[in-house]
Design a protein around this motif. Structure first.
Motif, short mmCIF file in Angstrom:
data_model
loop_
_atom_site.label_atom_id
_atom_site.label_comp_id
_atom_site.label_asym_id
_atom_site.label_seq_id
_atom_site.Cartn_x
_atom_site.Cartn_y
_atom_site.Cartn_z
N MET A 82 0.77 -1.27 -0.13
CA MET A 82 -0.01 -0.04 -0.11
C MET A 82 1.03 1.26 0.10
N LEU A 83 0.53 2.44 -0.80
CA LEU A 83 1.08 3.42 -0.71
C LEU A 83 1.09 4.12 0.58
N SER A 84 2.42 4.65 0.78
CA SER A 84 2.72 5.15 2.25
C SER A 84 1.72 6.50 2.45
N ARG A 85 1.47 7.17 1.37
CA ARG A 85 0.65 8.30 1.57
C ARG A 85 -0.75 7.86 1.78
N VAL A 86 -1.13 6.71 1.31
CA VAL A 86 -2.56 6.21 1.15
C VAL A 86 -2.58 5.62 2.82
N ALA A 87 -1.70 4.91 3.20
CA ALA A 87 -1.63 4.53 4.47
C ALA A 87 -1.91 5.45 5.71
N GLU A 88 -0.93 6.64 5.53
CA GLU A 88 -1.05 7.58 6.41
C GLU A 88 -2.60 8.42 6.44
N SER A 89 -2.88 8.48 5.15
CA SER A 89 -4.51 9.11 5.19
C SER A 89 -5.38 8.44 5.71
N ILE A 90 -5.25 7.14 5.58
CA ILE A 90 -6.39 6.15 6.20
C ILE A 90 -6.20 6.41 7.69
N TYR A 91 -5.01 6.21 8.13
CA TYR A 91 -4.80 6.28 9.72
C TYR A 91 -5.20 7.68 10.02
N TRP A 92 -4.89 8.72 9.59
CA TRP A 92 -5.60 9.98 9.81
C TRP A 92 -7.00 10.29 9.96
N MET A 93 -7.43 9.57 8.71
CA MET A 93 -9.00 9.54 8.60
C MET A 93 -9.65 9.08 10.02
N ALA A 94 -9.04 7.93 10.37
CA ALA A 94 -9.60 7.22 11.34
C ALA A 94 -9.62 7.68 12.65
#
Lengths: 493, 334
Positions: B1-13
């Motif tokens: 998974m893209l690092s940027r995407v993982a980070e955004s999901i993490y922050w969304m939650a």
């Protein structure tokens, strides 16, 4: 519902001049008329709410606050009958085939220039011409994998090509979402009518992209490259990536190492083989194009040239949707395919040619003037609607840079009934079908019908007050195959 | 998974969880202060203290009463940690990963945000009637979002990052709640083992939906048991330990599924933090100072967050390494 609706002097897609529905639209008109009073309006409102909930929005440039806007959607479909669609489809396949050959030729042997069909200087002065693409050999010889061609119907009833969009045509996500919403809102009417499906587009796009994989890569990693969340078409980029089940990447997610493209993941670098890029050539690679691009990937063009990664569309395809080059597409079709164009162009005056320029300057009050390299309805003047000052300004611009301008007669675009307040009024439409060039050429049955929601307006762009409608290509010919409409569609042949 | 995407999901939650917790704090305080016996003891500033943004609040408001605090915490679009700002950030993050999260999750999040942004005109910081139902609905929206997330998204890497984010945020918020409540409540407590039914303690439990669960487990309320329940109950879903065990489960799953790493700083830190909580002697922690304990805990929790960033999201760090995925290469270590 439709009582009092008047096509006026325009060609109406749903009604004949005498106010009776066209054959192909009869059952739909009847079904809508049978809805209880207020029901249609109620469903339209429910649908508007759904759009907000789904977050189907676009971004407006230069609008600082609340930059997301809903792309308005009108429930009355634009209906295209089987015969006419077959005609359009054949015309588009012919046109895209010729355009692809043209791009190959321009960045290859340039025979069309040597044979004097197109003046060489028009190519070399085009802003979208990319010298750096000379000699490129894109995978499978395909340059324009995804095209969105703008069609209009003039008051003579004929379908004309208005523009070719071979760079990053947008709007296809609205087609799919419009259909989804219509299926939810008018399930019975849509089932009765027999409408050709459009929802296989993402799968076909995926196959088209997979077809480009470098040699020896069986299961390529495909990505969609977006400029990011602030791009006006970001929703679409995200939607297509999601529907294809591939990663949506930004330039900063990618890196080029030893001529190969990688994405930065939670597990380190992972290779990328095919990029559906929704970034213009200029911003693709700061090493090859604009050095100040923050959106691109340094070294990408080199990886492409080495054949380690495929790009769709190929860099350089913009030369074929330059509005000056557009004027020569009928000649290209004759030159490369030896056949007559099935879909005609709109009469176009190329200001770089002296007689044309003279005519344009003398008839500015009748013509639509367009800059050769602008899209989205920018850089355009509609003569009959323009003030004396605006016309004067465009006259100066044309004289200063004739190469950058073309002019066309002001067209009387056809209309479709559109919900305005409690009733229907005619609004002008165009149609953008999407064409995929993979193993074969495939034309999406239908496409994006854009509608100018402002009364009397001819500008359908989303950035300029346009909306959209669902486009229904009928799956079955209606019984009387020699009806007035099919004769109309083939009237010129 | 893209690092940027993982980070955004993490922050969304994380942001959704943050918004829900603000709603919980405010809601329970409103209800608490409705009680007749609390007349004159109306306390709103502790809610601001939970956030740690007291200074900012003081800059923006002269008075520290209900209206100002609710306006600040719930509706202030210029205060980055307000409920509405958290929801906006959650939505912005979700917008960048829309292709990765299920449409249903996006739709719910979008509706949640619009529900707050376009709230009815009777929902203002002055209107108790409007607010009571409003914060209930915020919780419902958040529960709906969490339910849809769990029921529609494959529990692969993306979901694990979402779960990691939400569990770390929840642990953090529970700890802040204990900290502030302890600060305001302790002066009245002489013996931590005394049975009491102070409204404050029930309110504290109610704010984490823990009152009923606590009753089932311990019946009578004592300070020691409430603290134990909120810090290290193994089964209560908002206790700090429960949340961190969940977070560890997700981090472990992310680590297992990835390419082998020699060490994983994030996992190491989280594991040791959990172990410490499990072994915690609560009466001793109370004796030596609950505030000091929580303070130290929050530092260590922040260190876990920093290690997650370094290990999974930091692209500059990735670029400077030669982590091409060949086994044995080290990432995330010192």
């Amino acid at each position: 519902m439709f009582s009092g609706y008047c096509p006026e002097s325009f060609f109406d897609e749903m009604f004949q001049a005498d106010g009776t529905p066209r054959r192909s639209c009869r059952s739909v008109v009847e079904a809508i008329s049978q809805l209880p009073p207020g029901e249609f309006q109620r469903r339209q409102k429910a649908l508007d709410r759904a759009l907000l909930k789904l977050g189907i929005t676009f971004t407006v440039y230069g609008d600082a606050g609340g930059t997301e806007k809903i792309f308005p959607f009108d429930c009355i479909p634009r209906i295209v009958d089987t015969f006419e669609w077959n005609h359009i489809e054949a015309g588009l396949i012919q046109r895209i085939t010729a355009l692809n050959m043209f791009i190959s030729d321009i960045y290859g042997p340039q025979e069309i220039l040597k044979d004097g069909i197109i003046p060489r200087e028009l190519i070399e002065q085009a802003k979208s011409y990319r010298e750096v693409c000379r000699g490129l050999k894109p995978p499978r010889g395909i340059w324009c994998h995804i095209t969105g061609t703008d069609l209009i119907r003039h008051s003579d009833g004929g379908i004309y090509v208005l523009e070719d969009n071979l760079r990053c045509p947008s709007g296809v996500s609205y087609v799919l979402q419009n259909r989804y919403l219509m299926q939810r809102t008018f399930p019975r009417i849509i089932a009765q009518t027999g409408v050709r499906p459009v929802d296989d587009y993402p799968l076909r796009l995926y196959s088209t992209l997979k077809h480009l994989a470098p040699e020896g890569v069986g299961e390529p990693v495909i990505v969609v490259l977006t400029p990011g969340i602030y791009n006006s078409a970001y929703y679409e980029h995200s939607f297509l990536a999601q529907q294809m089940g591939v990663e949506l990447v930004e330039g900063r997610d990618l890196t080029v190492r030893d001529g190969h493209v990688y994405m930065r993941t939670t597990n380190g670098f992972e290779p990328v083989h095919v990029i559906y890029r929704r970034i213009d050539d200029d911003f693709l690679d700061p090493k090859a194009f604009r050095a100040d691009s923050m959106l691109g990937v340094p070294g990408l063009m080199n990886a492409y040239r080495l054949g380690n990664v495929a790009l769709a569309n190929a860099p350089g395809t913009g030369i074929a949707d330059d509005k000056v080059i557009y004027a020569f597409v009928p000649e290209m079709i004759r030159y490369y395919l030896g056949s007559e164009p099935i879909l005609p162009n709109v009469q176009t005056y190329v200001c770089a040619i002296e007689e044309h320029r003279k005519y344009v300057l003398d008839h500015l009050d009748e013509l639509v003037v367009k800059a050769a390299n602008e899209a989205g309805g920018y850089g355009m003047m509609i003569g009959p609607h323009a003030s004396v000052d605006e016309r004067q300004e465009f006259a100066e611009r044309i004289k200063a840079d004739p190469r950058n301008y073309i002019a066309q007669p002001t067209l009387s675009l056809s209309r479709v009934p559109t919900l305005v307040g409690e009733g229907f009024e005619g609004r002008h439409v165009d149609l953008r079908p999407y064409i995929l060039y993979g193993q074969q050429l495939w034309v999406m049955p239908g496409g994006l019908t854009r509608v100018a929601l402002r009364k009397g307006s001819l500008v359908v762009n989303s950035s300029q007050g346009g909306g959209s409608k669902d486009t229904w290509v009928l799956a079955r010919p209606f019984e009387d195959a020699t009806s007035e409409q099919s004769r109309e569609a083939f009237g010129t042949q | 998974m893209l690092s940027r995407v993982a980070e955004s999901i993490y922050w969304m939650a994380r942001y959704i969880e943050r918004a829900e917790n603000i709603a919980r704090f405010v809601d329970v305080n409103i209800r608490f202060n409705l009680d007749e016996t609390q007349r004159g003891r109306d306390q709103w500033l502790p809610l601001v203290q939970i956030t740690g943004d007291d200074e900012l609040f003081a800059e923006r408001h002269d008075r520290q009463e209900r209206e100002q605090v609710i306006e600040f915490l719930a509706f202030d679009t210029e205060y980055p940690n307000s409920m509405i700002s958290a929801l906006r950030m959650a939505r912005e993050n979700a917008r960048t990963v829309r292709e990765t999260i299920p449409s249903e999750v996006w739709e719910q999040l979008n509706e949640f945000y619009h529900f707050v942004r376009d709230r009815d005109s009777n929902i203002t910081s002055e209107s108790l009637e409007g607010l009571a139902g409003f914060f209930q609905q915020i919780k419902q929206h958040s529960h709906l979002y969490n339910g849809i997330l769990d029921a529609t998204m494959s529990h692969g890497e993306g979901w694990q990052f979402a779960n990691l984010g939400r569990m770390l945020e929840r642990a953090d918020k529970t700890s802040r709640l204990i900290d502030v409540k302890y600060f305001t409540l302790m002066p009245w407590v002489t013996d931590i083992n005394t049975t009491m039914d102070d409204l404050h303690w029930s309110a504290l439990l109610r704010s984490v939906s823990g009152f009923e669960m606590y009753r089932k487990r311990h019946h009578a309320i004592t300070v020691r048991r409430v603290a134990e329940f909120l810090i290290k109950d193994p089964d209560f879903p908002r206790s700090i330990l429960f949340c961190l065990n969940q977070a560890r489960y997700s981090l472990d799953a992310i680590n297992q599924a990835g390419r082998p790493r020699v060490t994983n700083l994030a996992l190491d830190r989280l594991t040791s933090l959990n172990q410490g909580l499990q072994d915690l002697n609560v009466p001793l922690a109370i004796d030596t100072g609950m505030h000091e304990f929580i303070d130290q805990f929050q530092h260590r929790l922040n260190d876990v967050g920093a290690a997650i960033f370094e290990t999974y999201f930091d692209r500059a760090r990735l670029d400077s390494s030669d982590f091409f995925g060949t086994a044995g290469l080290v990432m995330g270590s010192q």
